[in-house]
Each structure stands twice: as structure tokens, then as C-alpha cells.
Design a protein around this motif. Sequence first.
Motif, PDB file in Angstrom:
ATOM      1  N   HIS A 160      50.952  -9.010  44.437  1.00  0.00           N
ATOM      2  CA  HIS A 160      49.725  -8.214  44.023  1.00  0.00           C
ATOM      3  C   HIS A 160      49.614  -7.979  42.633  1.00  0.00           C
ATOM      4  CE1 HIS A 160      50.915  -6.397  48.103  1.00  0.00           C
ATOM      5  NE2 HIS A 160      49.609  -6.548  48.087  1.00  0.00           N
ATOM      6  N   PRO A 161      49.050  -9.290  41.910  1.00  0.00           N
ATOM      7  CA  PRO A 161      48.988  -9.131  40.368  1.00  0.00           C
ATOM      8  C   PRO A 161      47.666  -8.596  40.236  1.00  0.00           C
ATOM      9  CG  PRO A 161      48.538 -11.350  41.306  1.00  0.00           C
ATOM     10  CD  PRO A 161      49.063 -10.616  42.535  1.00  0.00           C
ATOM     11  N   LEU A 162      47.524  -8.262  38.690  1.00  0.00           N
ATOM     12  CA  LEU A 162      46.361  -7.650  38.251  1.00  0.00           C
ATOM     13  C   LEU A 162      45.885  -8.781  36.949  1.00  0.00           C
ATOM     14  CD1 LEU A 162      46.900  -3.974  37.807  1.00  0.00           C
ATOM     15  CD2 LEU A 162      45.605  -5.208  39.432  1.00  0.00           C
ATOM     16  N   ALA A 167      48.257  -7.998  23.387  1.00  0.00           N
ATOM     17  CA  ALA A 167      49.651  -7.618  22.533  1.00  0.00           C
ATOM     18  C   ALA A 167      50.183  -6.408  23.238  1.00  0.00           C
ATOM     19  CB  ALA A 167      48.867  -6.892  21.300  1.00  0.00           C
ATOM     20  N   ASP A 168      49.709  -5.746  23.832  1.00  0.00           N
ATOM     21  CA  ASP A 168      50.370  -4.517  24.541  1.00  0.00           C
ATOM     22  C   ASP A 168      51.570  -5.307  25.720  1.00  0.00           C
ATOM     23  OD1 ASP A 168      49.399  -2.798  23.378  1.00  0.00           O
ATOM     24  OD2 ASP A 168      48.117  -2.039  25.055  1.00  0.00           O
ATOM     25  N   ILE A 169      50.998  -6.109  26.435  1.00  0.00           N
ATOM     26  CA  ILE A 169      51.838  -6.960  27.473  1.00  0.00           C
ATOM     27  C   ILE A 169      53.081  -7.617  26.618  1.00  0.00           C
ATOM     28  CG2 ILE A 169      52.112  -8.987  28.902  1.00  0.00           C
ATOM     29  CD1 ILE A 169      49.221  -8.070  29.991  1.00  0.00           C
ATOM     30  N   GLU A 170      52.985  -8.110  25.599  1.00  0.00           N
ATOM     31  CA  GLU A 170      54.003  -8.868  24.584  1.00  0.00           C
ATOM     32  C   GLU A 170      54.902  -7.647  24.218  1.00  0.00           C
ATOM     33  OE1 GLU A 170      56.494 -11.202  22.932  1.00  0.00           O
ATOM     34  OE2 GLU A 170      54.813 -11.853  24.464  1.00  0.00           O
ATOM     35  N   ALA A 171      54.312  -6.588  23.881  1.00  0.00           N
ATOM     36  CA  ALA A 171      55.103  -5.536  23.175  1.00  0.00           C
ATOM     37  C   ALA A 171      56.146  -5.028  24.592  1.00  0.00           C
ATOM     38  CB  ALA A 171      54.378  -4.455  22.970  1.00  0.00           C
ATOM     39  N   LEU A 172      55.703  -5.162  25.698  1.00  0.00           N
ATOM     40  CA  LEU A 172      56.392  -4.555  26.957  1.00  0.00           C
ATOM     41  C   LEU A 172      57.459  -5.447  27.263  1.00  0.00           C
ATOM     42  CD1 LEU A 172      53.603  -2.903  29.059  1.00  0.00           C
ATOM     43  CD2 LEU A 172      55.475  -1.642  27.995  1.00  0.00           C
ATOM     44  N   ARG A 173      57.276  -6.804  26.984  1.00  0.00           N
ATOM     45  CA  ARG A 173      58.087  -7.927  27.287  1.00  0.00           C
ATOM     46  C   ARG A 173      59.363  -7.650  26.246  1.00  0.00           C
ATOM     47  NH1 ARG A 173      53.678 -12.798  28.340  1.00  0.00           N
ATOM     48  NH2 ARG A 173      53.691 -12.672  30.628  1.00  0.00           N
ATOM     49  N   GLN A 174      58.838  -7.421  24.885  1.00  0.00           N
ATOM     50  CA  GLN A 174      59.876  -7.294  24.039  1.00  0.00           C
ATOM     51  C   GLN A 174      60.700  -6.307  24.361  1.00  0.00           C
ATOM     52  OE1 GLN A 174      60.640  -9.189  21.377  1.00  0.00           O
ATOM     53  NE2 GLN A 174      59.175 -10.638  22.029  1.00  0.00           N
ATOM     54  N   PHE A 175      60.068  -4.986  24.928  1.00  0.00           N
ATOM     55  CA  PHE A 175      60.812  -3.808  25.529  1.00  0.00           C
ATOM     56  C   PHE A 175      61.958  -4.052  26.595  1.00  0.00           C
ATOM     57  CE2 PHE A 175      60.639   0.033  27.908  1.00  0.00           C
ATOM     58  CZ  PHE A 175      61.337   0.908  26.953  1.00  0.00           C
ATOM     59  N   ILE A 207      57.409  -9.110  32.700  1.00  0.00           N
ATOM     60  CA  ILE A 207      56.124  -9.352  33.192  1.00  0.00           C
ATOM     61  C   ILE A 207      55.855 -10.660  33.219  1.00  0.00           C
ATOM     62  CG2 ILE A 207      53.681  -8.949  32.556  1.00  0.00           C
ATOM     63  CD1 ILE A 207      54.847  -6.486  30.935  1.00  0.00           C
ATOM     64  N   LYS A 208      55.314 -11.283  34.534  1.00  0.00           N
ATOM     65  CA  LYS A 208      55.247 -12.670  34.651  1.00  0.00           C
ATOM     66  C   LYS A 208      53.730 -12.939  34.570  1.00  0.00           C
ATOM     67  CE  LYS A 208      59.425 -14.114  35.212  1.00  0.00           C
ATOM     68  NZ  LYS A 208      60.028 -14.748  34.344  1.00  0.00           N
ATOM     69  N   LYS A 236      42.590 -18.761  39.278  1.00  0.00           N
ATOM     70  CA  LYS A 236      40.950 -19.182  38.858  1.00  0.00           C
ATOM     71  C   LYS A 236      41.001 -18.022  37.554  1.00  0.00           C
ATOM     72  CE  LYS A 236      38.924 -20.153  43.258  1.00  0.00           C
ATOM     73  NZ  LYS A 236      37.716 -19.831  44.201  1.00  0.00           N
ATOM     74  N   THR A 237      42.042 -17.272  37.430  1.00  0.00           N
ATOM     75  CA  THR A 237      42.305 -16.424  36.423  1.00  0.00           C
ATOM     76  C   THR A 237      43.479 -16.275  35.918  1.00  0.00           C
ATOM     77  OG1 THR A 237      42.612 -14.279  37.881  1.00  0.00           O
ATOM     78  CG2 THR A 237      40.090 -14.831  37.301  1.00  0.00           C
ATOM     79  N   TYR A 238      43.697 -15.338  34.993  1.00  0.00           N
ATOM     80  CA  TYR A 238      45.245 -15.332  34.552  1.00  0.00           C
ATOM     81  C   TYR A 238      45.500 -13.880  35.115  1.00  0.00           C
ATOM     82  CZ  TYR A 238      44.643 -19.167  31.242  1.00  0.00           C
ATOM     83  OH  TYR A 238      44.628 -20.171  30.479  1.00  0.00           O
ATOM     84  N   ASP A 239      46.726 -14.020  35.991  1.00  0.00           N
ATOM     85  CA  ASP A 239      47.247 -12.824  36.859  1.00  0.00           C
ATOM     86  C   ASP A 239      48.421 -12.601  36.364  1.00  0.00           C
ATOM     87  OD1 ASP A 239      44.979 -13.324  38.248  1.00  0.00           O
ATOM     88  OD2 ASP A 239      46.027 -14.310  39.723  1.00  0.00           O
ATOM     89  N   TYR A 240      48.553 -11.134  35.988  1.00  0.00           N
ATOM     90  CA  TYR A 240      49.945 -10.494  35.512  1.00  0.00           C
ATOM     91  C   TYR A 240      50.741  -9.594  36.562  1.00  0.00           C
ATOM     92  CZ  TYR A 240      48.328 -12.315  31.276  1.00  0.00           C
ATOM     93  OH  TYR A 240      47.910 -13.165  29.975  1.00  0.00           O
ATOM     94  N   PHE A 241      51.984  -9.594  36.568  1.00  0.00           N
ATOM     95  CA  PHE A 241      52.448  -8.692  37.759  1.00  0.00           C
ATOM     96  C   PHE A 241      54.080  -8.476  37.160  1.00  0.00           C
ATOM     97  CE2 PHE A 241      53.483 -12.976  39.032  1.00  0.00           C
ATOM     98  CZ  PHE A 241      54.604 -13.099  39.388  1.00  0.00           C
ATOM     99  N   LEU A 242      54.548  -7.560  37.511  1.00  0.00           N
ATOM    100  CA  LEU A 242      56.041  -6.855  37.091  1.00  0.00           C
ATOM    101  C   LEU A 242      56.842  -7.643  38.052  1.00  0.00           C
ATOM    102  CD1 LEU A 242      57.670  -5.383  35.183  1.00  0.00           C
ATOM    103  CD2 LEU A 242      57.633  -3.608  36.535  1.00  0.00           C
TER     104      LEU A 242
END
Length: 313
Positions: free
Chosen positions: A12-14, A37-45, A49-50, A55-61
Motif C-alpha cells: 500500500h504505497p502512496l 525534502a521531508d522524505i529525505e530528512a526522514l531517511r536521514q532520521f 522509506i522506499k 506509472k507514478t513514483y510510489d513511496y512506502f515505509l
Amino acid sequence: MQILFAETDEEHPLTINEIISKLADYNIEVERKTIYADIEALRQFGLDIKMEKTKTYDYFLASRTFELPELKLLVDAVQSSKFITVKKSNELIKKLESLTSKYEAIQLQRQVYISNRVKAMNESIYYNVDTIHQAITAGKKIYFQYYDYTVEKEKRFRKNGEYYQVSPVTLTWDDENYYLITYSAKYQGLTHYRVDKMNDIRLSEETRDIITHNEFDIAGYAKKVFGMYNGEEDNVTIQFDNSLAGVVIDRFGKDVSIRKLDEKDFTVTLKVAVSPVFIGWLFQFGDMAKVLSPESLICDLKQRAHMLLQQYE
């Protein structure tokens, strides 16, 4: 972070647009570059996050502190624990569900079958455990009242409600119950108490009696005192002396149907796993417990008793 944690997993990505829309529900307006920028900050944290390109760029934990199989294991442990009340079980399982996505939490909910399990009835057990740990850490004795159940399923305090004073050694979870093991320097021995049967636990100012590591083997102690064994299920009717009402309620739960026979005895009909341990459990009560049915179990008990008698002749 909360949105990714609660609403995403591998299945279930977003998309960025979906994340922006969900943030809008919190009255937060952002641009796409802010999300990147926020996703990159959370990755650094430290969040895993993959991103998948469809068809789009999908993000998920992608990973969490607890994986789903681990949470299922913990849910099983909570719901099968007799010393945890139904109310507290539901509270703990709800907290476990919050450690995964809402989609995987549904799989945890499908595992929950608490209503018909035998559970502790003492809601104060959690405070009891905390007080005991404080005493062990501080090296202090504790005092408390201790009770059993009567045939009428009412609490009856031992020693007419007088307080026990003991030196706590450790807590152990065995046979689905929590026990406090204590040590007496006076008698040079160990005693155990069911934590859910302890009432009004308080710290004493007295220093607890010390027991060395060599004097105490918790695994060996638990093995000698408790045991479980499976067997074939059968409906068994047993006549007990009234003094054993608390023992029966402890073993089979407060909802067990007790029928008063006379001023001395009562009977119960139980669906139990008939096994050597169950038979041993019955034998320990001597003439204070008598099986009335089924006939096959009565014959088995007679045979075992005869064999035991022969062994000591």
C-alpha cells in the motif's frame, strides 16, 4: 512520518500527490519539492522509506521496529496470558496494532480471541508488578494481603486478612500466571505467590533477606513446581471438598459451574484434557476429590492407584 507509518506498507504505497492530499486533511499545505525534502530528512532520521517507479513514483515505509510476524507472536502471547485481564489484553493489543500499518493491523485483529479465555480478574496486577520490581531494585521487603476464592466465588483473605511480609527474589511467568518467588532467611526456603491474588502491596522499610545466585535456580524451581501436559478431551464430573473451591477456580476460571452438593462438598463438570498430569493433579487432593464420571476415567484411576500401591509394597 505518521502518514507513512500508519497508511503505507509494501502493498500500500502512496504517491506524492496522495501524501499532499493527506497532509491537507491536517490543514498543512505543501509543494512537491517540500515532500521530497521531508522524505529525505526522514531517511536521514533513520526511516526505511522506499520508492517504486510504476506509472507514478510510489513511496512506502519498508521496515519497522517490529515486523508483522513478530507482532502476531506478541498478540498471541498477550491473548493467551491468564495473568493479563481481558481489558488490559485489549488495550495492549490495540497498542501493538499501532506499531504497523492500518492494513496489516487488520491481520492482527483477526487473531484476537479473548472473550472465552480464562483470564485474571485482578486489574491491579500491573501496579502489583511495578511495586514488586521497585522493592527488588531497592532491596526492600514488601507486605501484602493474600486471598483465595470460596465456593460462592467470593474473596477470602488468608490469615484473617493479616499482612504477609516477605523478601522478594524474582518474578516468574509460568503456567500462564505471574508468580512472585520469595526467600525466608529464617526458614532457609523459597515460597511463591500468585501476583493476581496479592492485595494492597506496599514497600517495607526493612531490607530484604539476601539469597545468593548459587542458592537459587529459577528454571529448576519452576520445573519442580509447575507443569503442563496435553491429553484427549473428555467431560469429567468431579466431587470436591469445599476447601478446594479456590483451587478449582484458579485452574478453570471464575465462570466454572459449581454445584453445591451439601455442607461439605461440591461438584463440577469440566471438559478437560485427560493426561498423566491431570491425573496427578487429581491424586494430590487424596480423598478430597472424587471422579464421578466418566466410568473409563474411574477405571483408569483405580488401575493407576493399584499400580502405585503395588510399587510401594
